[in-house]
Scaffold this motif. Structure first.
Motif, PDB file in Angstrom:
ATOM      1  N   SER A  14      43.391  57.736  75.845  1.00 32.04           N
ATOM      2  CA  SER A  14      44.576  58.579  75.991  1.00 32.04           C
ATOM      3  C   SER A  14      45.729  57.732  76.515  1.00 32.04           C
ATOM      4  O   SER A  14      45.538  56.675  77.092  1.00 32.04           O
ATOM      5  CB  SER A  14      44.302  59.773  76.905  1.00 32.04           C
ATOM      6  N   GLU A  19      51.680  61.026  75.496  1.00 30.18           N
ATOM      7  CA  GLU A  19      50.900  61.404  76.678  1.00 30.18           C
ATOM      8  C   GLU A  19      51.397  60.737  77.959  1.00 30.18           C
ATOM      9  O   GLU A  19      51.203  61.277  79.038  1.00 30.18           O
ATOM     10  CB  GLU A  19      49.427  61.078  76.457  1.00 30.18           C
ATOM     11  N   ILE A  27      46.622  62.071  84.728  1.00 25.02           N
ATOM     12  CA  ILE A  27      45.758  61.629  83.646  1.00 25.02           C
ATOM     13  C   ILE A  27      45.335  60.175  83.848  1.00 25.02           C
ATOM     14  O   ILE A  27      44.591  59.630  83.055  1.00 25.02           O
ATOM     15  CB  ILE A  27      46.323  61.900  82.238  1.00 25.02           C
ATOM     16  N   ASP A  29      43.246  59.472  86.094  1.00 33.84           N
ATOM     17  CA  ASP A  29      41.806  59.665  86.243  1.00 33.84           C
ATOM     18  C   ASP A  29      41.139  59.785  84.883  1.00 33.84           C
ATOM     19  O   ASP A  29      40.048  59.257  84.668  1.00 33.84           O
ATOM     20  CB  ASP A  29      41.523  60.914  87.079  1.00 33.84           C
ATOM     21  N   GLU A  30      41.784  60.462  83.949  1.00 36.54           N
ATOM     22  CA  GLU A  30      41.229  60.623  82.599  1.00 36.54           C
ATOM     23  C   GLU A  30      41.041  59.278  81.922  1.00 36.54           C
ATOM     24  O   GLU A  30      40.001  59.000  81.336  1.00 36.54           O
ATOM     25  CB  GLU A  30      42.160  61.507  81.771  1.00 36.54           C
ATOM     26  N   ARG A  31      42.040  58.425  82.008  1.00 37.53           N
ATOM     27  CA  ARG A  31      41.970  57.113  81.353  1.00 37.53           C
ATOM     28  C   ARG A  31      40.876  56.247  81.978  1.00 37.53           C
ATOM     29  O   ARG A  31      40.121  55.580  81.272  1.00 37.53           O
ATOM     30  CB  ARG A  31      43.328  56.419  81.423  1.00 37.53           C
ATOM     31  N   LEU A  33      38.201  57.370  83.562  1.00 34.54           N
ATOM     32  CA  LEU A  33      36.909  57.974  83.219  1.00 34.54           C
ATOM     33  C   LEU A  33      36.513  57.702  81.768  1.00 34.54           C
ATOM     34  O   LEU A  33      35.318  57.602  81.465  1.00 34.54           O
ATOM     35  CB  LEU A  33      36.938  59.478  83.481  1.00 34.54           C
ATOM     36  N   GLN A  34      37.465  57.579  80.881  1.00 34.51           N
ATOM     37  CA  GLN A  34      37.130  57.277  79.489  1.00 34.51           C
ATOM     38  C   GLN A  34      36.415  55.930  79.376  1.00 34.51           C
ATOM     39  O   GLN A  34      35.416  55.808  78.668  1.00 34.51           O
ATOM     40  CB  GLN A  34      38.389  57.291  78.616  1.00 34.51           C
ATOM     41  N   THR A  37      32.948  56.179  81.088  1.00 34.94           N
ATOM     42  CA  THR A  37      32.007  56.931  80.254  1.00 34.94           C
ATOM     43  C   THR A  37      31.444  56.044  79.148  1.00 34.94           C
ATOM     44  O   THR A  37      30.243  56.111  78.831  1.00 34.94           O
ATOM     45  CB  THR A  37      32.693  58.179  79.659  1.00 34.94           C
ATOM     46  N   TYR A 108      48.341  54.421  86.619  1.00 28.58           N
ATOM     47  CA  TYR A 108      47.959  55.117  85.389  1.00 28.58           C
ATOM     48  C   TYR A 108      47.770  54.125  84.249  1.00 28.58           C
ATOM     49  O   TYR A 108      46.787  54.184  83.497  1.00 28.58           O
ATOM     50  CB  TYR A 108      49.044  56.151  85.056  1.00 28.58           C
TER      51      TYR A 108
END
Length: 178
Positions: A14, A19, A27, A29-31, A33-34, A37, A108
């Motif tokens: 992301s 975005e 986000i 955290d989203e990046r 976590l990607q 994962t 980020y």
């Protein structure tokens, strides 16, 4: 033992010019976590042999570092800091100082690469070796490896042209923005 297995995971993290305007909404955290994962998939997908290799390759939407004179800072100043959506999110979050907002953007941007480094993975190449992969003149497409490997060759095949610097075309058939 059946030999070494290589797990190749191709991704598009992301982020990017659409975005990125929502970075204040965490986000970051989203990046992170990607990428975590993906490495978890490698370590948990069967019983990896010590010789197995995980490779995470694709568009990370970030350079490896964020400096005050680097491309990510210029991008932040020109496109992100002035965005009405970012300014609204900053106001809603009660943030007052520009340097605080830029630090959040920096975190980020580099979060996926820090996550890779934190897991002990290494990058196969840098911009000095393959050149820019973005039409804005920097490397955002990376290949991370679960363990160091000898890189015999790495080169970039141009599928875009540089937007900045009034440079000659790299290709007559641009297929992407990077």
């Amino acid at each position: 033992n059946t030999g070494t297995s290589v797990y190749v995971m191709c991704t598009h993290l992301s982020g990017g010019r659409f975005e990125d305007q929502y970075f204040v909404q965490q986000i970051c955290d989203e990046r992170r976590l990607q990428t975590e994962t993906a490495s978890d998939f490698f370590y948990g997908h069967a019983v990896p042999d010590a010789n197995d290799v995980g490779i995470l390759v694709g568009d990370f939407n970030a350079t490896t570092e964020y400096t005050k004179d680097g491309p990510m800072h210029g991008y932040y100043k020109a496109s992100i800091a002035t965005s009405a959506g970012v300014q609204a999110d900053v106001s809603a979050a009660g943030m007052q100082q520009d340097d605080q907002v830029e630090k959040l953007f920096k975190d980020y941007m580099v979060s996926p690469l820090l996550a890779i480094e934190g897991r002990g993975w290494t990058l196969a190449y840098d911009q000095a070796r393959v050149g820019p992969t973005s039409r804005f003149g920097h490397l955002i497409d990376h290949m991370a490896m679960s363990r160091p490997l000898e890189i015999i060759s790495a080169e970039s095949v141009h599928v875009t042209n540089q937007k900045l610097g009034n440079k000659p075309e790299d290709t007559h058939l641009p297929l992407t923005d990077h």
